[in-house]
Every structure is written in C-alpha cells, then in structure tokens.
Design an enzyme around this catalytic site. Structure first.
Site, PDB file in Angstrom:
ATOM      1  N   GLU A   1       0.890  -1.168   0.000  1.00 38.84           N
ATOM      2  CA  GLU A   1       0.000   0.000   0.000  1.00 38.84           C
ATOM      3  C   GLU A   1       0.921   1.209   0.000  1.00 38.84           C
ATOM      4  O   GLU A   1       1.463   1.599   1.025  1.00 38.84           O
ATOM      5  CB  GLU A   1      -0.908  -0.039   1.230  1.00 38.84           C
ATOM      6  CG  GLU A   1      -2.125   0.860   1.100  1.00 38.84           C
ATOM      7  CD  GLU A   1      -1.927   2.211   1.756  1.00 38.84           C
ATOM      8  OE1 GLU A   1      -1.588   3.164   1.010  1.00 38.84           O
ATOM      9  OE2 GLU A   1      -2.095   2.312   2.965  1.00 38.84           O
TER      10      GLU A   1
ATOM     11  N   CYS B   1      -2.160   9.131   2.634  1.00 45.21           N
ATOM     12  CA  CYS B   1      -1.853   8.672   1.278  1.00 45.21           C
ATOM     13  C   CYS B   1      -3.023   8.881   0.315  1.00 45.21           C
ATOM     14  O   CYS B   1      -2.818   9.060  -0.883  1.00 45.21           O
ATOM     15  CB  CYS B   1      -1.436   7.202   1.292  1.00 45.21           C
ATOM     16  SG  CYS B   1      -2.635   6.095   2.049  1.00 45.21           S
TER      17      CYS B   1
END
Length: 487
Positions: free
Chosen positions: A254, A288
């Site tokens: 990720e 993010c």
C-alpha cells in the site's frame, strides 16, 4: 513523563516478554508540536530481529492450534480493549505525531472497527467442495494460514494501519512481527499491549522498534517469514519487492498517492468546499489518500476556489491536545522542509498562493505549516508530480472531460480519486475512466473496515479491509479425493 514511563514499561515484545534492546541501544522520541524530547525508545539489534523471527515461528504453531472461533473471540477482546483505551491511545498518537486529539481518538475507534470486522471474517474462511470429473470422486479446496507475517507501518496512522494488517493475519491463523515507524513507537506499543492483554499466545504477536536498515534486511533474508505487508513510500516499496524475490515472500504493497479531485460544472460548490477543506488538511495532509490535485471546471472555478479558500482559512491550527484543533504540526521537520521546497518551486514557476504558504508565525515552536492552496501550478513542477504528503492542495481549471481525465491519469499513482457532480451520467463516465483503486463520489471517505482499500500502478497491489482482504494471508490447498473401490 507519561511517555517516558510508557516506553520504559514496554519496549520490544519478543515471545510474550517486554524488554529492552539486547545491546541497550536507544533512540530519542520527539514531540512535533514542541520539538521537546518525549523519552527514549529501544533500538532493536540484528540479534533481536532473529530472536523475534524464532518467537514468531513458535507462535505460528500455537495460532494454528486455535479454532477459527477461538481466534475470533481473541480479536473481539482486542477490539473491546482498544475502545476502552481509546482516550489513552489517542493521547499517545497526538503526542508523538502531532495529529489533533479528536482525530487521534477517532483513529483508535476505527482500529477497533477493523478488528471487529476481521473477528467476523475469521469464522468465514469458507472452503469449496465440488464434483470431480471422475464419477464418485470429490474436489476440495482448503484455505490455510501462510506462516509468519511481517507488518511494516509508517507514522501517519500508527494504530489503524497496523490494525488493518494484524487483524487479518491473526484471523487467518498466522503469527506476526510488527515493525512500526520510530516516530509513533509508543502508540504502537500500547496497541500491541491490547493483543497481549487479550490473551493471544506468546510469540503470536512480536514488536520490533528501531531503524529500518537494521530490522528489514534480517527479516527479508529469513525464509521463515512468509509474507510482508507494507505501507509506505513507493521507493521503499520497490526495494522490499526486489528483496522479497530472494526468498519468494508474498507481499502486499500500500504505497503512495497523489489523488485528483474532479469538480464538474454542476457540483454543489458549498458541499464540495466544506468537505474538501476538512479532508485535505486532516492529519496536516499526511494521508496517502489525501485529495491534492483539485481540477475544477472553468465555469465555476473562481467561485469554487473562493469557497474552498474561505473554508480553509476557518480551520484552527494549534495544540494537538486541544479538542478544537483542526490542524496540528507535521510529524517531522524533514516533511515540512520538503513541502517548502515544492511550494517555492511552484511559485517560482508562476503559480499563485491563494492562502497559507508559510510556517506559522503564531506557533514558532513545532513543525507547523499553514494550510496552503496553490492556483495554476505548472504540470511539470514537483508539486504536481511528487506526492506532497502535507497541508497543500493545488487548484487547476479544466474545460473538457477528455482534458481532465488525461491530466488526472497522467501520474503513475493510482490509489484514490474523487469526483463531485450531481449527474449520474457524469458519475459513471468519470469513474469508469479514472485510474484509481478507490473513488469517492461527492464524498472524501476513502476507507472503512468493511470496504477494500488499495491501489494499482505505482500505488501498489493487494487490498486491506473488506471481504477479500483475509485471502492475502491464506494459502490455497487443493485435494483431489479418489474414492477406493470397495469391492
């Protein structure tokens, strides 16, 4: 004093025992709001890492002996402890990372939700049984735990990101080794303590704190570690994928993002501005999936930009321990310096700062930087190509669908994207053409416990959360059962 005692009472967790580093090495923990020392944390040695792997290998045998219902009950117990300790966990996150206390406590609650979700998923690891092509025979498919899982997490969501890795790994019957960022070591210790207090077997959960360049190579070289689950930068993610090839470890990545936001001409401007200001500057933009590149239709650009600037100026920046604070400091001085370089370059190239664009003058201590909006930065500048990971958003007008889709998809990132429109037709067309693993339409909510989160392209692969995430931690075993002739 609170954190110094906390660090001293915890430290590394190896085989169920809290301890200091084998060579006594330590690292300083810094409060980003005051730049003062919070205390010292242990710095694991290579010897400690090898011991953690041995403990996890032993812990895996214990986890495999538990039934799915027993694993589920343990995770449910952890979730309840996290809720009971949410205020303490939130305080630790706020002190170590600068995240406002309300957001930090909210992160603890979200972590409990993730633990609850996978407590249920532990009991739903369904196999398959179907007819063979040979009459009377059967095909069976079983899903089994893969072994020792190493979870590497950053500092921006030290509780939630860890819960999203530990919960499915343990639900599936694996053991785990946790390596958090040193910036949020105390919060991680407190979360891991919930697992030991809940009764997980010794060795099933292990914690290593220290420098990545000491811990990671030992883990990557050891064949007993079957899987790596990593959240972090694209550059480090590439290194881990390359290193995983030596021992053929499974990996979930990720990685970074640079989320575009497409605001169509029919969007509800007030709703967009209200949501965008909160979402962009949540955790000082250190998310993010944070919305960063705002592409606004030229017919509403001036009005939407003015509304977003007004909402941004209303945000309260200050002490993370204050319940009224919307925006705290960046977690590290390095992060603030990187933001300054990106904005200076964009402005030097002709971009216009609409609000912010400097360090806080009212908060001289700490890594504070004003919430910033920049209009019309050049597409070639770093701000439009490198993930800023900070409190800055860019505003750019567009005229046609083809133009904005091309620009939104131009970067190698494909984690999150957002769309604002009242048209179902535009919703379908835009979301079908956008390259992103997660898309919010008229909302910036990008992840919940029950939904899959992850990206593609340089943003990584694999999913966390949702009904399929536990499969990332399971091996598939096929049985072809030929029944013997009884005559």
């Amino acid at each position: 004093m609170m954190l110094q005692r906390h660090y001293a009472e915890h430290g590394l967790l190896l085989g169920g025992a809290w301890r200091t580093a084998s060579d006594g090495a330590t690292l300083a923990s810094i409060n980003p709001a005051t730049e003062e020392h919070l205390g010292v944390i242990p710095q694991a040695s290579a010897t400690d890492v090898s011991e953690a792997i041995s403990c996890a290998a032993s812990g895996f045998d214990k986890m495999r002996a538990l039934t799915a219902w027993e694993r589920s009950a343990l995770l449910r117990r952890v979730a309840n402890l996290v809720r009971d300790r949410a205020d303490i966990l939130g305080r630790l996150v706020a002190l170590e990372t600068g995240k406002p206390i309300a957001q930090s406590v909210g992160e603890a609650i979200a972590s409990a939700e993730s633990l609850d979700w996978f407590a249920d998923e532990a009991r739903r690891i369904f196999g398959l049984s179907y007819e063979s092509r040979v009459k009377g025979n059967r095909y069976l498919v079983h899903f089994e735990p893969i072994g020792v899982v190493a979870a590497f997490t950053p500092w921006n969501f030290p509780l939630l990101l860890l819960a999203r890795k530990m919960a499915p790994a343990l639900a599936a019957g694996n053991s785990v080794i946790v390596r958090p960022s040193v910036e949020a070591a105390g919060a991680t210790m407190a979360l891991v303590r919930c697992f030991t207090d809940a009764g997980f077997p010794d060795g099933s959960v292990n914690l290593l704190v220290g420098k990545a360049n000491t811990i990671t190579p030992v883990i990557m070289d050891d064949r007993r570690v079957a899987k790596i689950s990593f959240t972090g930068s694209v550059a480090i993610g590439r290194q881990i994928v390359e290193q995983s090839a030596k021992t053929l470890k499974r990996v979930t990545m990720e990685l970074g993002g640079h989320a575009p936001v497409i605001v169509h001409s029919d969007a509800d401007i007030d709703a967009f501005a209200a949501q965008a200001a909160l979402a962009k500057f949540r955790n000082a933009g250190q998310v993010c999936a944070s919305p960063t590149r705002f592409y606004i239709h030229e017919s509403i650009f001036d009005k939407a930009a003015a509304a977003l600037v007004e909402r941004t100026k209303s945000l309260k920046m200050g002490d993370p321990m204050n319940q009224a604070t919307d925006l705290g400091p960046l977690t590290t001085g390095r992060r603030r310096e990187a933001i300054e370089r990106l904005i200076d370059e964009a402005v030097g190239d002709g971009a216009k700062i609409l609000t912010g664009g400097m360090r806080s003058t009212s908060l001289p201590r700490g890594y504070y930087y004003e919430p910033t909006l920049v209009a019309n930065p050049g597409a070639h500048t770093g701000l439009m190509n490198d993930e800023p990971f900070g409190p800055v958003g860019t505003l750019t007008p567009f005229s046609t669908m083809d133009e904005v889709i091309t620009e939104a998809n131009r970067l190698p990132f494909a984690l999150a994207a957002y769309v604002f429109t009242r048209s179902l037709r535009k919703t379908h067309e835009t979301t079908e053409r956008l390259q992103a693993g997660v898309i919010g339409v008229n909302t910036f909510v990008a992840a919940t416990a029950e939904t899959p989160f992850g990206g593609s392209k340089d943003s990584g692969f694999g999913r966390e959360g949702g009904p399929t995430a536990i499969r990332e931690y399971l091996d598939t075993k096929f049985l072809n059962i030929a029944l013997p002739d009884e005559n």
